[in-house]
Design a protein around this motif. Structure first.
Motif, PDB file in Angstrom:
ATOM      1  N   THR A 693     -76.329 -56.121-103.257  1.00  0.00           N
ATOM      2  CA  THR A 693     -75.479 -57.140-102.590  1.00  0.00           C
ATOM      3  C   THR A 693     -75.192 -58.246-103.590  1.00  0.00           C
ATOM      4  O   THR A 693     -76.116 -58.789-104.224  1.00  0.00           O
ATOM      5  CB  THR A 693     -76.156 -57.738-101.357  1.00  0.00           C
ATOM      6  OG1 THR A 693     -76.352 -56.708-100.394  1.00  0.00           O
ATOM      7  CG2 THR A 693     -75.290 -58.833-100.727  1.00  0.00           C
ATOM      8  N   MET A 694     -73.892 -58.578-103.771  1.00  0.00           N
ATOM      9  CA  MET A 694     -73.494 -59.612-104.733  1.00  0.00           C
ATOM     10  C   MET A 694     -72.764 -60.740-103.982  1.00  0.00           C
ATOM     11  O   MET A 694     -71.855 -60.488-103.187  1.00  0.00           O
ATOM     12  CB  MET A 694     -72.560 -59.021-105.797  1.00  0.00           C
ATOM     13  CG  MET A 694     -72.051 -60.072-106.810  1.00  0.00           C
ATOM     14  SD  MET A 694     -70.959 -59.341-108.053  1.00  0.00           S
ATOM     15  CE  MET A 694     -69.540 -58.941-107.050  1.00  0.00           C
ATOM     16  N   VAL A 695     -73.190 -61.994-104.247  1.00  0.00           N
ATOM     17  CA  VAL A 695     -72.523 -63.181-103.693  1.00  0.00           C
ATOM     18  C   VAL A 695     -72.103 -64.057-104.865  1.00  0.00           C
ATOM     19  O   VAL A 695     -72.905 -64.323-105.769  1.00  0.00           O
ATOM     20  CB  VAL A 695     -73.448 -63.972-102.754  1.00  0.00           C
ATOM     21  CG1 VAL A 695     -72.695 -65.160-102.165  1.00  0.00           C
ATOM     22  CG2 VAL A 695     -73.972 -63.079-101.640  1.00  0.00           C
ATOM     23  N   VAL A 707     -70.121 -59.013-101.344  1.00  0.00           N
ATOM     24  CA  VAL A 707     -69.859 -57.579-101.266  1.00  0.00           C
ATOM     25  C   VAL A 707     -71.165 -56.814-101.417  1.00  0.00           C
ATOM     26  O   VAL A 707     -72.144 -57.311-101.985  1.00  0.00           O
ATOM     27  CB  VAL A 707     -68.852 -57.118-102.341  1.00  0.00           C
ATOM     28  CG1 VAL A 707     -67.500 -57.781-102.113  1.00  0.00           C
ATOM     29  CG2 VAL A 707     -69.364 -57.433-103.742  1.00  0.00           C
ATOM     30  N   THR A 708     -71.170 -55.582-100.931  1.00  0.00           N
ATOM     31  CA  THR A 708     -72.346 -54.718-101.018  1.00  0.00           C
ATOM     32  C   THR A 708     -71.903 -53.326-101.468  1.00  0.00           C
ATOM     33  O   THR A 708     -70.849 -52.826-101.033  1.00  0.00           O
ATOM     34  CB  THR A 708     -73.051 -54.636 -99.656  1.00  0.00           C
ATOM     35  OG1 THR A 708     -73.459 -55.936 -99.266  1.00  0.00           O
ATOM     36  CG2 THR A 708     -74.272 -53.728 -99.714  1.00  0.00           C
ATOM     37  N   GLU A 735     -78.809 -59.249-105.053  1.00  0.00           N
ATOM     38  CA  GLU A 735     -80.042 -58.863-104.365  1.00  0.00           C
ATOM     39  C   GLU A 735     -80.074 -57.350-104.285  1.00  0.00           C
ATOM     40  O   GLU A 735     -79.107 -56.708-103.864  1.00  0.00           O
ATOM     41  CB  GLU A 735     -80.081 -59.462-102.960  1.00  0.00           C
ATOM     42  CG  GLU A 735     -81.306 -59.012-102.177  1.00  0.00           C
ATOM     43  CD  GLU A 735     -81.263 -59.470-100.737  1.00  0.00           C
ATOM     44  OE1 GLU A 735     -80.304 -60.154-100.367  1.00  0.00           O
ATOM     45  OE2 GLU A 735     -82.186 -59.111 -99.975  1.00  0.00           O
ATOM     46  N   THR A 736     -81.233 -56.777-104.669  1.00  0.00           N
ATOM     47  CA  THR A 736     -81.416 -55.333-104.526  1.00  0.00           C
ATOM     48  C   THR A 736     -82.885 -55.098-104.232  1.00  0.00           C
ATOM     49  O   THR A 736     -83.762 -55.578-104.959  1.00  0.00           O
ATOM     50  CB  THR A 736     -80.966 -54.565-105.787  1.00  0.00           C
ATOM     51  OG1 THR A 736     -81.233 -53.173-105.582  1.00  0.00           O
ATOM     52  CG2 THR A 736     -81.642 -55.055-107.038  1.00  0.00           C
ATOM     53  N   PHE A 741     -81.464 -61.604-108.633  1.00  0.00           N
ATOM     54  CA  PHE A 741     -81.000 -61.903-109.983  1.00  0.00           C
ATOM     55  C   PHE A 741     -79.848 -62.892-109.900  1.00  0.00           C
ATOM     56  O   PHE A 741     -79.071 -62.876-108.942  1.00  0.00           O
ATOM     57  CB  PHE A 741     -80.518 -60.612-110.689  1.00  0.00           C
ATOM     58  CG  PHE A 741     -81.564 -59.543-110.748  1.00  0.00           C
ATOM     59  CD1 PHE A 741     -81.703 -58.633-109.699  1.00  0.00           C
ATOM     60  CD2 PHE A 741     -82.414 -59.443-111.834  1.00  0.00           C
ATOM     61  CE1 PHE A 741     -82.666 -57.642-109.765  1.00  0.00           C
ATOM     62  CE2 PHE A 741     -83.373 -58.456-111.895  1.00  0.00           C
ATOM     63  CZ  PHE A 741     -83.514 -57.548-110.853  1.00  0.00           C
ATOM     64  N   GLN A 742     -79.730 -63.737-110.937  1.00  0.00           N
ATOM     65  CA  GLN A 742     -78.578 -64.644-110.949  1.00  0.00           C
ATOM     66  C   GLN A 742     -78.148 -64.887-112.392  1.00  0.00           C
ATOM     67  O   GLN A 742     -78.939 -64.789-113.329  1.00  0.00           O
ATOM     68  CB  GLN A 742     -78.902 -65.974-110.276  1.00  0.00           C
ATOM     69  CG  GLN A 742     -79.782 -66.899-111.083  1.00  0.00           C
ATOM     70  CD  GLN A 742     -79.887 -68.275-110.444  1.00  0.00           C
ATOM     71  OE1 GLN A 742     -79.742 -68.404-109.261  1.00  0.00           O
ATOM     72  NE2 GLN A 742     -80.142 -69.289-111.258  1.00  0.00           N
TER      73      GLN A 742
END
Length: 748
Positions: A693-695, A707-708, A735-736, A741-742
């Motif tokens: 999942t990316m924000v 998005v996922t 998030e995984t 991670f950022q």
């Protein structure tokens, strides 16, 4: 009578007893056995049948046209009407009136809304939606003696179990009726009877005070059924519910004609008529007897007299045509049209010109004392007429019921102000000030009025006010014409644009011609209220602060300093996710209560401040906003256009427990992009097929993507979006599984 003559309602439900013919026969038996001179009926639903019954028994009738929703032609309701049946050889109808009818029409048309603020369901429900009291004035003839008696037939608002709102409605209704009776029918023979839908001792609703308590406590009324109620008697029974709902109350003037002990609940019909409550009515009849036979007549012994001002006190004599075994009372009042005022004479024992004379038992004469006043008023020949206006129930008023006294004198008029104070707005323009005299002078008179300006007040065309006639040497002089009882002068207030304190001008009658005396009400104070307001705005519209900024002052500005302390109410609106309080995002001084904070502007100030203290937390969050809007102000202020202030709180926290992109765990390539392809570089331990999942956030905290998918899928979605992003710095969070991670990306 429980829906007398009704069959079914508009929905087919049975109304009242099912056998209308049996109900008719039973009602006929009741009326025949009672043999009453006058019958007051409620819940009559069939005009044809009740009128047929009246004709068969030799009664005449009169019916009210006001019943619930009778004013609404769209409702197809079976009515419950109020009727009187009466024996024509005993009584005749002099007048009939639906009481409070005009008032109720006005209420339905939107008037008197303030009176019904606390009235359940609104004014249209007044008196059971229009089932108004029905008054009929009868003239009775007993042994050739005629007397008038006004009967008020009631069917008040019904109850609904323990619902207090019905009690509230009924109490309002019957107390307004009492106000009307007291105002328009005081001293008359009044009988209030019918279905009260309440007891007169204690209410049938929750043991509250009776809705008729005002009548019971007033010495001008007597509830004849009260003592029966105290014994536990009842007129209505439904299942286990028993209550005393049907009552007779009379005015004190009629109480003397009541035959003691005659008030009765006619319970004999429970045994003489089978199933009375189910076949005839769920209410029992209540009856009372009155002796309206011949009464002696009271008159004045003489019709006129002439008395000089200052003459000795003397007796005005009354005569009774026949002595009574008990003492009687006669009320004497001043008749309309008198040219003499109450200052010209004194009636011993009178209150507001009304005296009650006691006629001793077995006496045929009585008197009251009258003294003519030696006063100082300008007056020609004057006259006052005294009239017999009331008496005990055992007396009647004869034709010689007036006594006229002529008085002569010439002295001085007394001049006063018609009012002692007035308050006007600065833009009121012209104000008339009236001087009154108690008696018109014979010739023109001059009156001198001294004028005193209050602090800061000036006179003149370019100052605070002018007068007509004009002020000279601190005085104005007005001329009172012969034959006039008042004279006026004008004060013109000049409107300016200054914010200033209220101003006062005092006018005092200091002198007059020899034929005028200055009365006690000789001063008049005109207060000029300022109509100019200070305009309040925020000094700035927005401000941005860091989360660790501490306390920020917010300034309100005024274009003019107020002359008295004022209050500004500011509505506070929190943006998404923002909370108020010591453990929230911010606090204020003064505090926010119910969404508002109130700031006091001191007198003479052109600005005022309040504080916003931002609480520093450790949450990773976007920028937050709080809006302050000037919602209302006190009378001395006006709200300007710059009435909103927005405080933006910028976050100062970075995520903890999240992988650091600077250490090579997660990055994008290239980090500075203008379009084209962006590559996400995650650690090798993150499987290429894992759900990710990316924000993406802007630096303002705005979420621009969420998005996922697999690494490949979210990378494709990012590349598709990059060219649409505005220039700036963006934070990418991934998030995984249980890992976070950022990193950042710069869009040129």
């Amino acid at each position: 009578m429980e829906w007398f003559g009704a069959d079914k309602d508009e929905k087919g439900a049975e109304l009242g007893p099912a056998d209308e013919a049996l109900q008719y026969a039973n009602a006929k038996k009741v009326f025949t056995d009672l043999n009453a001179d006058i019958l007051a009926l409620q819940e009559v639903s069939n005009d044809t049948e009740i009128q047929r019954l009246a004709g068969e028994l030799g009664y005449n009738y009169v019916v009210s046209d006001a019943y619930s929703y009778s004013w609404d032609a769209t409702r197809n309701l079976v009515p419950q009407k109020l009727y009187f049946l009466y024996k024509p050889e005993v009584a005749k109808v002099k007048n009939q009136k639906v009481l409070l009818k005009k008032f109720y029409e006005d209420v339905r048309n939107g008037q008197y809304a303030d009176a019904f603020v606390s009235y359940p369901e609104g004014g249209a429900k007044f008196w059971a939606s229009g089932r108004l009291p029905f008054m009929v004035e009868f003239e009775t003839t007993i042994n050739n003696v005629k007397q008038s008696i006004s009967l008020v037939n009631l069917h008040t608002r019904a109850n609904s179990g323990t619902d207090v709102s019905k009690h509230t409605q009924r109490k309002f209704d019957v107390e307004m009726l009492k106000d009307s009776l007291d105002a328009h029918y005081a001293g008359k023979n009044i009988m209030i009877l019918g279905d009260y839908n309440d007891d007169v001792d204690v209410s049938v609703v929750n043991n509250l005070p009776s809705t008729f308590e005002a009548y019971v406590k007033d010495a001008n009324y007597k509830a004849l059924t009260l003592e029966l109620s105290k014994t536990g008697a009842y007129t209505y029974e439904s299942g286990s519910f028993k209550s005393f709902l049907d009552h007779i109350t009379v005015s004190s003037t009629l109480a003397d004609d009541y035959i003691d002990g005659s008030i009765t609940i006619e319970n004999q019909f429970l045994s003489s008529i089978t199933g009375f409550r189910s076949t005839t009515s769920d209410h029992m009849p209540v009856s009372a007897r009155f002796d309206m036979s011949a009464t002696p007549m009271v008159t004045f012994a003489e019709a006129t007299a002439t008395k000089a001002e200052g003459s000795e006190k003397y007796n005005v004599n009354l005569t009774l045509s026949a002595a009574q075994a008990t003492e009687q009372t006669v009320t004497i009042s001043v008749a309309n049209g008198a040219t003499a005022s109450s200052a010209d004479y004194t009636i011993t024992g009178a209150t507001n010109g009304v005296v009650t004379v006691t006629v001793p038992a077995n006496a045929t004469t009585a008197a009251f004392e009258l003294e003519i006043t030696d006063d100082n008023l300008v007056e020609t020949t004057e006259q006052v007429t005294f009239q017999i206006t009331d008496k005990s129930a055992n007396l009647t008023i004869g034709g010689a019921n007036t006594y006229a006294v002529t008085i002569t004198d010439n002295d001085k008029s007394v001049v006063t102000f018609a009012a002692t104070t007035k308050e006007v707005s600065e833009n009121a323009g012209v104000t008339e000030v009236t001087l009154n005299v108690d008696q018109a002078p014979i010739a023109d008179q001059q009156i001198t009025v001294a004028v005193t300006n209050g602090t800061g007040v000036t006179y003149g065309a370019t100052a605070d006010y002018t007068t007509a006639p004009a002020i000279t040497d601190g005085n104005l002089v007005v001329t009172l014409p012969a034959g006039a009882t008042s004279v006026k002068f004008d004060v013109t207030v000049n409107d300016d644009s200054e914010v200033e304190a209220n101003e006062q001008v005092t006018f005092k009658i200091t002198d007059a011609n020899a034929n005028v005396l200055v009365g006690e009400a000789n001063a008049y104070t005109l207060t000029i209220t300022d109509n100019d307001k200070s305009t309040v705005t925020f000094a700035v519209a927005t401000k941005e602060v860091k989360e660790d900024a501490g306390t920020t002052e917010v300034t309100l500005s005024l274009d003019k300093a107020p002359v008295a302390a004022q209050q500004v109410t500011i509505a506070v609106t929190n943006g998404t996710g923002v909370t108020y309080g010591a453990t929230g995002d911010y606090t204020t001084a003064p505090e926010v209560t119910n969404g508002n904070l109130v700031v006091t502007v001191p007198a003479g100030a052109t600005s005022v401040k309040f504080n916003v203290t931002v609480n520093d937390d450790t949450d990773t969050e976007g920028a937050e906003q709080v809006s302050f809007n000037i919602a209302s102000v006190s009378d001395g202020l006006a709200i300007g256009t710059a009435n909103t202030y927005t405080l933006t709180i910028e976050a100062n926290d970075t995520p903890t427990g999240i992988a650091d992109g600077t250490k090579g765990q997660f990055s994008v390539y290239p980090t500075i992009v203008n379009g084209g392809n962006v590559r996400l570089m995650l650690p090798e331990r993150v499987a290429s097929t894992a759900k990710v999942t990316m924000v993406v956030y802007s630096t303002e905290g705005r979420k621009v993507m969420n998005v996922t998918g697999t690494q490949s899928e979210i990378q494709t979605k990012l590349n598709n979006q990059v060219s649409n992003l505005s220039s700036g710095i963006y934070m990418i969070l991934i998030e995984t599984g249980k890992e976070f991670f950022q990193t950042k990306m710069v869009k040129k």
